[in-house]
Write a protein that holds these residues in place. Sequence first.
Motif, PDB file in Angstrom:
ATOM      1  N   LYS A   1       0.830  -1.210   0.000  1.00 62.97           N
ATOM      2  CA  LYS A   1       0.000   0.000   0.000  1.00 62.97           C
ATOM      3  C   LYS A   1       0.864   1.259   0.000  1.00 62.97           C
ATOM      4  N   GLU A   2       1.942   1.255   0.789  1.00 62.05           N
ATOM      5  CA  GLU A   2       2.845   2.406   0.828  1.00 62.05           C
ATOM      6  C   GLU A   2       3.546   2.593  -0.511  1.00 62.05           C
ATOM      7  N   ARG A   3       3.929   1.502  -1.132  1.00 69.63           N
ATOM      8  CA  ARG A   3       4.565   1.590  -2.454  1.00 69.63           C
ATOM      9  C   ARG A   3       3.625   2.262  -3.454  1.00 69.63           C
ATOM     10  N   ARG A   4       2.368   1.842  -3.469  1.00 70.63           N
ATOM     11  CA  ARG A   4       1.400   2.407  -4.415  1.00 70.63           C
ATOM     12  C   ARG A   4       1.125   3.879  -4.129  1.00 70.63           C
ATOM     13  N   ALA A   5       1.065   4.225  -2.859  1.00 69.57           N
ATOM     14  CA  ALA A   5       0.712   5.593  -2.477  1.00 69.57           C
ATOM     15  C   ALA A   5       1.834   6.589  -2.738  1.00 69.57           C
ATOM     16  N   HIS A   6       3.060   6.095  -2.930  1.00 62.64           N
ATOM     17  CA  HIS A   6       4.209   6.984  -3.108  1.00 62.64           C
ATOM     18  C   HIS A   6       4.967   6.668  -4.396  1.00 62.64           C
ATOM     19  N   ARG A   7       4.223   6.376  -5.452  1.00 58.92           N
ATOM     20  CA  ARG A   7       4.842   5.980  -6.722  1.00 58.92           C
ATOM     21  C   ARG A   7       5.831   7.026  -7.241  1.00 58.92           C
ATOM     22  N   ASP A   8       5.479   8.294  -7.131  1.00 67.63           N
ATOM     23  CA  ASP A   8       6.335   9.342  -7.680  1.00 67.63           C
ATOM     24  C   ASP A   8       7.676   9.403  -6.958  1.00 67.63           C
ATOM     25  N   VAL A   9       7.643   9.285  -5.631  1.00 70.29           N
ATOM     26  CA  VAL A   9       8.891   9.304  -4.865  1.00 70.29           C
ATOM     27  C   VAL A   9       9.716   8.059  -5.164  1.00 70.29           C
ATOM     28  N   VAL A  10       9.051   6.914  -5.243  1.00 69.91           N
ATOM     29  CA  VAL A  10       9.740   5.665  -5.569  1.00 69.91           C
ATOM     30  C   VAL A  10      10.462   5.786  -6.904  1.00 69.91           C
ATOM     31  N   ARG A  11       9.786   6.356  -7.889  1.00 68.21           N
ATOM     32  CA  ARG A  11      10.391   6.532  -9.211  1.00 68.21           C
ATOM     33  C   ARG A  11      11.567   7.501  -9.165  1.00 68.21           C
ATOM     34  N   SER A  12      11.404   8.592  -8.412  1.00 72.38           N
ATOM     35  CA  SER A  12      12.472   9.587  -8.319  1.00 72.38           C
ATOM     36  C   SER A  12      13.713   9.021  -7.629  1.00 72.38           C
ATOM     37  N   LEU A  13      13.495   8.216  -6.579  1.00 65.69           N
ATOM     38  CA  LEU A  13      14.638   7.598  -5.904  1.00 65.69           C
ATOM     39  C   LEU A  13      15.328   6.585  -6.812  1.00 65.69           C
ATOM     40  N   ALA A  14      14.540   5.822  -7.564  1.00 67.12           N
ATOM     41  CA  ALA A  14      15.127   4.871  -8.515  1.00 67.12           C
ATOM     42  C   ALA A  14      15.960   5.609  -9.558  1.00 67.12           C
ATOM     43  N   ASP A  15      15.461   6.735 -10.036  1.00 67.36           N
ATOM     44  CA  ASP A  15      16.219   7.534 -11.004  1.00 67.36           C
ATOM     45  C   ASP A  15      17.520   8.041 -10.385  1.00 67.36           C
ATOM     46  N   ARG A  16      17.439   8.405  -9.114  1.00 68.01           N
ATOM     47  CA  ARG A  16      18.645   8.871  -8.416  1.00 68.01           C
ATOM     48  C   ARG A  16      19.690   7.761  -8.353  1.00 68.01           C
ATOM     49  N   VAL A  17      19.265   6.554  -8.035  1.00 73.46           N
ATOM     50  CA  VAL A  17      20.181   5.418  -7.978  1.00 73.46           C
ATOM     51  C   VAL A  17      20.759   5.135  -9.361  1.00 73.46           C
ATOM     52  N   ASP A  18      19.923   5.193 -10.385  1.00 76.56           N
ATOM     53  CA  ASP A  18      20.407   4.957 -11.750  1.00 76.56           C
ATOM     54  C   ASP A  18      21.450   5.987 -12.163  1.00 76.56           C
ATOM     55  N   SER A  19      21.269   7.224 -11.714  1.00 72.32           N
ATOM     56  CA  SER A  19      22.212   8.281 -12.068  1.00 72.32           C
ATOM     57  C   SER A  19      23.570   8.073 -11.405  1.00 72.32           C
ATOM     58  N   ASP A  20      23.558   7.690 -10.136  1.00 68.20           N
ATOM     59  CA  ASP A  20      24.811   7.525  -9.398  1.00 68.20           C
ATOM     60  C   ASP A  20      25.450   6.152  -9.607  1.00 68.20           C
ATOM     61  N   LEU A  21      24.613   5.151  -9.889  1.00 70.54           N
ATOM     62  CA  LEU A  21      25.100   3.768 -10.026  1.00 70.54           C
ATOM     63  C   LEU A  21      24.500   3.145 -11.289  1.00 70.54           C
ATOM     64  N   PRO A  22      24.912   3.614 -12.449  1.00 72.58           N
ATOM     65  CA  PRO A  22      24.285   3.145 -13.694  1.00 72.58           C
ATOM     66  C   PRO A  22      24.423   1.637 -13.883  1.00 72.58           C
ATOM     67  N   GLY A  23      23.318   1.024 -14.247  1.00 72.74           N
ATOM     68  CA  GLY A  23      23.313  -0.406 -14.548  1.00 72.74           C
ATOM     69  C   GLY A  23      23.021  -1.304 -13.374  1.00 72.74           C
ATOM     70  N   LEU A  24      23.184  -0.821 -12.144  1.00 70.25           N
ATOM     71  CA  LEU A  24      23.082  -1.709 -10.985  1.00 70.25           C
ATOM     72  C   LEU A  24      21.640  -2.093 -10.681  1.00 70.25           C
ATOM     73  N   ARG A  25      20.743  -1.120 -10.674  1.00 67.99           N
ATOM     74  CA  ARG A  25      19.347  -1.430 -10.346  1.00 67.99           C
ATOM     75  C   ARG A  25      18.750  -2.379 -11.380  1.00 67.99           C
ATOM     76  N   LYS A  26      19.060  -2.164 -12.648  1.00 70.18           N
ATOM     77  CA  LYS A  26      18.551  -3.047 -13.695  1.00 70.18           C
ATOM     78  C   LYS A  26      19.123  -4.462 -13.530  1.00 70.18           C
ATOM     79  N   ALA A  27      20.403  -4.547 -13.159  1.00 70.71           N
ATOM     80  CA  ALA A  27      21.009  -5.858 -12.926  1.00 70.71           C
ATOM     81  C   ALA A  27      20.302  -6.596 -11.796  1.00 70.71           C
ATOM     82  N   LEU A  28      19.965  -5.869 -10.740  1.00 68.60           N
ATOM     83  CA  LEU A  28      19.240  -6.489  -9.635  1.00 68.60           C
ATOM     84  C   LEU A  28      17.854  -6.929 -10.083  1.00 68.60           C
ATOM     85  N   ASP A  29      17.183  -6.115 -10.885  1.00 71.36           N
ATOM     86  CA  ASP A  29      15.870  -6.500 -11.420  1.00 71.36           C
ATOM     87  C   ASP A  29      15.951  -7.818 -12.184  1.00 71.36           C
ATOM     88  N   TYR A  30      16.956  -7.948 -13.038  1.00 69.39           N
ATOM     89  CA  TYR A  30      17.110  -9.170 -13.832  1.00 69.39           C
ATOM     90  C   TYR A  30      17.379 -10.374 -12.933  1.00 69.39           C
TER      91      TYR A  30
END
Length: 214
Positions: free
Chosen positions: A174-203
């Motif tokens: 429920k918290e994830r759904r209610a804060h989608r915009d922040v979740v996306r912004s934090l993911a973008d922040r991680v992608d910017s500082d650590l390119p490729g890592l979040r996608k690797a974890l997803d896979y």
Amino acid sequence: MNLPLPHEMYLLCYDVEKGRIESSSALVRGQLVRAAAVADLALAGWFRDEAGKAARTSTETPDDPFLAEVLDHVSPDRPRRWFTVVDHSWHTAEATMRDLLAATGVITADRRRALGLFPVHDIALPDPERVRLLQGRVRDAVLGGHDPAGIAIEDAVLATFALQGDVRTAFSPKERRAHRDVVRSLADRVDSDLPGLRKALDYSIAARRAGATS
């Protein structure tokens, strides 16, 4: 004093009220711990992104045994795909981290056999407030109403990985759904500082979950 990121990732999964590790992330906890180690190493300058691969920057090793183990999977003269580094030895990573935390007194881990057959570990915390503070800090990165750009990158990493791994001691669906915009912004922040890592974890997570349902 904060612990290295993989230590905190493991502790983030602990349910203080129930006195055990939460179950939703059980299938992918090894990958979460390894990805947190890779993030720690990259933020400290041991890894850099080189054409979409993890390139080791030094022949030296960090003092922490788990960070050293993850780093040593990458030769200084042979960069590896981020997925390979995250996914390597995923099946032993959780146990390695548990044993390390037990050896340093952060947790206790008493081994027994459930029903006299299945080996399990009863995990306890000598200092549960330490984990409450950690979980509160990571939750605040998403739920606190802060500008994601101002969140410490370490907290952004832990929050993002916890959401990827469905760690419910950190965030409920429920918290994830209610804060989608922040979740996306934090993911973008991680992608910017650590390119490729979040996608690797997803896979890596997708591979484990697909295998469990096939």
